[in-house]
Design an enzyme around this catalytic site. Structure first.
Site, PDB file in Angstrom:
ATOM      1  N   HIS A 160       0.825  -1.220   0.000  1.00 26.34           N
ATOM      2  CA  HIS A 160       0.000   0.000   0.000  1.00 26.34           C
ATOM      3  C   HIS A 160       0.857   1.267   0.000  1.00 26.34           C
ATOM      4  O   HIS A 160       0.425   2.328   0.466  1.00 26.34           O
ATOM      5  CB  HIS A 160      -0.962   0.032   1.189  1.00 26.34           C
ATOM      6  CG  HIS A 160      -1.785  -1.210   1.350  1.00 26.34           C
ATOM      7  ND1 HIS A 160      -2.914  -1.449   0.628  1.00 26.34           N
ATOM      8  CD2 HIS A 160      -1.590  -2.307   2.134  1.00 26.34           C
ATOM      9  CE1 HIS A 160      -3.425  -2.629   0.965  1.00 26.34           C
ATOM     10  NE2 HIS A 160      -2.625  -3.173   1.880  1.00 26.34           N
ATOM     11  N   SER A 281      16.922  20.575 -16.670  1.00 24.53           N
ATOM     12  CA  SER A 281      15.817  21.494 -16.917  1.00 24.53           C
ATOM     13  C   SER A 281      16.322  22.706 -17.687  1.00 24.53           C
ATOM     14  O   SER A 281      17.448  23.167 -17.477  1.00 24.53           O
ATOM     15  CB  SER A 281      15.202  21.946 -15.588  1.00 24.53           C
ATOM     16  OG  SER A 281      14.359  23.069 -15.775  1.00 24.53           O
ATOM     17  N   LYS A 287      18.253  20.705 -11.612  1.00 27.54           N
ATOM     18  CA  LYS A 287      17.434  19.515 -11.830  1.00 27.54           C
ATOM     19  C   LYS A 287      18.225  18.378 -12.476  1.00 27.54           C
ATOM     20  O   LYS A 287      19.090  18.578 -13.321  1.00 27.54           O
ATOM     21  CB  LYS A 287      16.232  19.853 -12.727  1.00 27.54           C
ATOM     22  CG  LYS A 287      15.219  20.784 -12.111  1.00 27.54           C
ATOM     23  CD  LYS A 287      14.567  20.170 -10.881  1.00 27.54           C
ATOM     24  CE  LYS A 287      13.705  18.973 -11.195  1.00 27.54           C
ATOM     25  NZ  LYS A 287      12.558  19.310 -12.069  1.00 27.54           N
ATOM     26  N   GLU A 294      10.322   8.135 -17.011  1.00 27.97           N
ATOM     27  CA  GLU A 294       9.047   8.813 -17.260  1.00 27.97           C
ATOM     28  C   GLU A 294       8.528   8.525 -18.663  1.00 27.97           C
ATOM     29  O   GLU A 294       7.327   8.289 -18.853  1.00 27.97           O
ATOM     30  CB  GLU A 294       9.225  10.315 -17.049  1.00 27.97           C
ATOM     31  CG  GLU A 294       9.472  10.686 -15.598  1.00 27.97           C
ATOM     32  CD  GLU A 294       9.813  12.163 -15.427  1.00 27.97           C
ATOM     33  OE1 GLU A 294       9.841  12.620 -14.280  1.00 27.97           O
ATOM     34  OE2 GLU A 294      10.059  12.855 -16.439  1.00 27.97           O
TER      35      GLU A 294
END
Length: 487
Positions: A160, A281, A287, A294
């Site tokens: 969970h 970025s 970043k 992704e």
């Protein structure tokens, strides 16, 4: 009206097709990637026509030689489809007639684009399943290599998405590897199920000339011909099942991608991405983004959509062949092309992941992941698990109220929780001990993790042997390019 120059039909029509129809009917350029498969089927069919006495031995030899030369010319780029070539079959017949004259037109006897396209798809997918398997194996082997380095590395296991019990990092990584191994096993099962040749089914009823499809099937490396000529041209479960396997593979890759994204976040900080497999970025200089994970996660949705799309296309289609079936290749090629991009990049990400083992070990007991150890210890003292569960839960509540973890308990705390707890319980509140206790087959004990990796390595070797075996025999051999021939 604008009439294509090389239609395989049209004599019963008073006029040629409209521009709109031609544009809609013409196969997308990506479909012409099946040229090798189409020529393989043509070779097998030429031999069938020789057996049927439609071609003489000399004519068959000339036909086979011309098909070899066409393949070399197409592979080298010397010959390319023209706007008038409706599909790969039309393209090849044009080249064959240009090469052999009227003899080239004989090859069409006793076959149809219906059985040709079904055959092309099967040949392509049988080869592609093996190629994709080799790429999946690079991911599996990268996972196994990381797991071997971290067979004893502690981490918190989750249910969970909440801390549950300590596990070995290697064990967790092998869970992902095992899931992908089943995807490869599905490819192998799929291949055995669909190793039947549609060639000889013709339009739907079978062929008046190609009447020994067992031999043409053998030519192309199949186990035999399809049992039913209508089913051979009408069914596309061969495509739907392949797309299910790839969609399931996409889902398995996506689940690991999600974890990589989470683990690489500042809040977790469990893993560092290698610079060569991450991006930055355009506005935020600090970043370091997990783009490969992704993109994989996003592209898995496209693969699921392609499976859903082909099932929706098939669901209300009457037998036998219908032009709707051409959509199978659009879905297939997009999925295959995505995996060709994803798998090498994903293997690189996994291979170069750097784990913060100290942070993982520190997080392993947090969130009361050792509560089960307390309950298990009580069971060994003769207390029923239902009661032991309550006592262990009370221990967790006691610690929560005081802002401490279970491993912070002292002998002085125990009587305040329950009389059943004695100082001996403190020895079991240990992540290393929790791992060692789970030594049953499939458990997270380091000794079992290492055994699992060893067995998995053998499985990978078997899968690699299957993938390296040529499924289509001599019929789909790689013909040399013209440059190679001249050299």
């Amino acid at each position: 009206m604008s009439e294509p120059t090389n239609l395989l039909w049209g004599a019963r029509f008073a006029s040629g097709p409209s521009v709109e129809l031609s544009n809609l009917s013409r196969a997308p350029s990506s479909f012409f990637r099946l040229f090798r498969e189409d020529l393989a089927g043509s070779r097998a069919h030429a031999r069938e026509l020789e057996r049927a006495a439609v071609l003489t031995a000399d004519e068959c030899a000339r036909m086979l030689d011309a098909l070899d030369r066409i393949e070399a010319d197409v592979a080298s780029g010397d010959e390319q489809p023209q706007p008038g070539d409706e599909d790969v079959h039309t393209f090849h017949e044009r080249l064959l007639v240009q090469t052999l004259g009227t003899l080239g037109g004989k090859l069409r006897a006793g076959r149809s684009r219906n059985d040709q396209t079904a055959n092309n798809t099967r040949l392509y997918l049988r080869s592609t399943a093996r190629r994709l398997t080799l790429a999946v194996l690079t991911v599996q082997e990268a996972l196994a290599a990381q797991a071997a380095r971290h067979a004893e590395t502690l981490m918190p296991g989750f249910t969970h998405l909440q801390p549950a019990q300590p596990v070995a990092l290697g064990h967790h990584l092998m869970a992902h590897a095992q899931a992908m191994s089943r995807d490869v096993a599905r490819f192998i099962d799929w291949d055995a199920r669909f190793a039947q040749s549609p060639l000889g089914a013709a339009a739907l009823a079978g062929s008046a000339f190609a009447r020994t499809p067992e031999l043409s099937a053998q030519d192309m490396g199949y186990g035999g011909p399809c049992e039913n000529s209508i089913d051979a041209v009408a069914s596309r479960d061969v495509v739907a099942e392949f797309l299910f396997i790839t969609a399931m593979l996409g889902v398995n890759l996506s689940r690991l991608s999600e974890e990589i994204c989470i683990w690489a976040s500042r809040q977790f900080g469990w893993v560092k991405l290698h610079d060569s497999y991450s991006t930055g970025s355009s506005i935020m200089p600090q970043k370091k983004n997990p783009d490969i994970a992704e993109l994989t996660r996003g592209m898995s949705g496209t693969m699921i959509g392609n499976l859903t799309g082909i099932l929706a296309t098939l669901k209300a289609m009457p037998l036998a062949y219908n032009r709707d079936l051409a959509e199978d290749k659009r879905a297939l090629f997009q999925t295959v092309d995505l995996l060709d991009l994803i798998l090498p990049a994903f293997a690189g990400v996994v291979r170069t992941l750097g784990f913060d083992t100290d942070r993982l070990a520190a997080d392993a007991p947090r969130g009361f992941t050792l509560a089960t150890e307390v309950a298990d210890w009580l069971v060994r003292q003769g207390i029923p698990f239902a009661q032991a569960h309550e006592v262990s839960g009370a221990s967790v509540r006691y610690c929560e109220e005081r802002g401490m973890e279970l491993q912070d308990l002292t002998a002085a705390d125990l009587p305040q929780i329950d009389a059943a707890l004695t100082p001996a319980v403190l020895a079991v509140i240990s992540p290393d001990r929790a791992l060692a206790e789970r030594w049953g087959k499939g458990g997270t004990a380091p000794v079992r993790v290492r055994e699992q990796i060893a067995a998995f390595t053998e499985t990978c070797a078997r899968q690699r042997r299957w993938a390296m075996a040529e499924p289509t025999g001599a019929a789909l051999r790689r013909s040399p390019s013209r440059a190679e021939v001249l050299a």
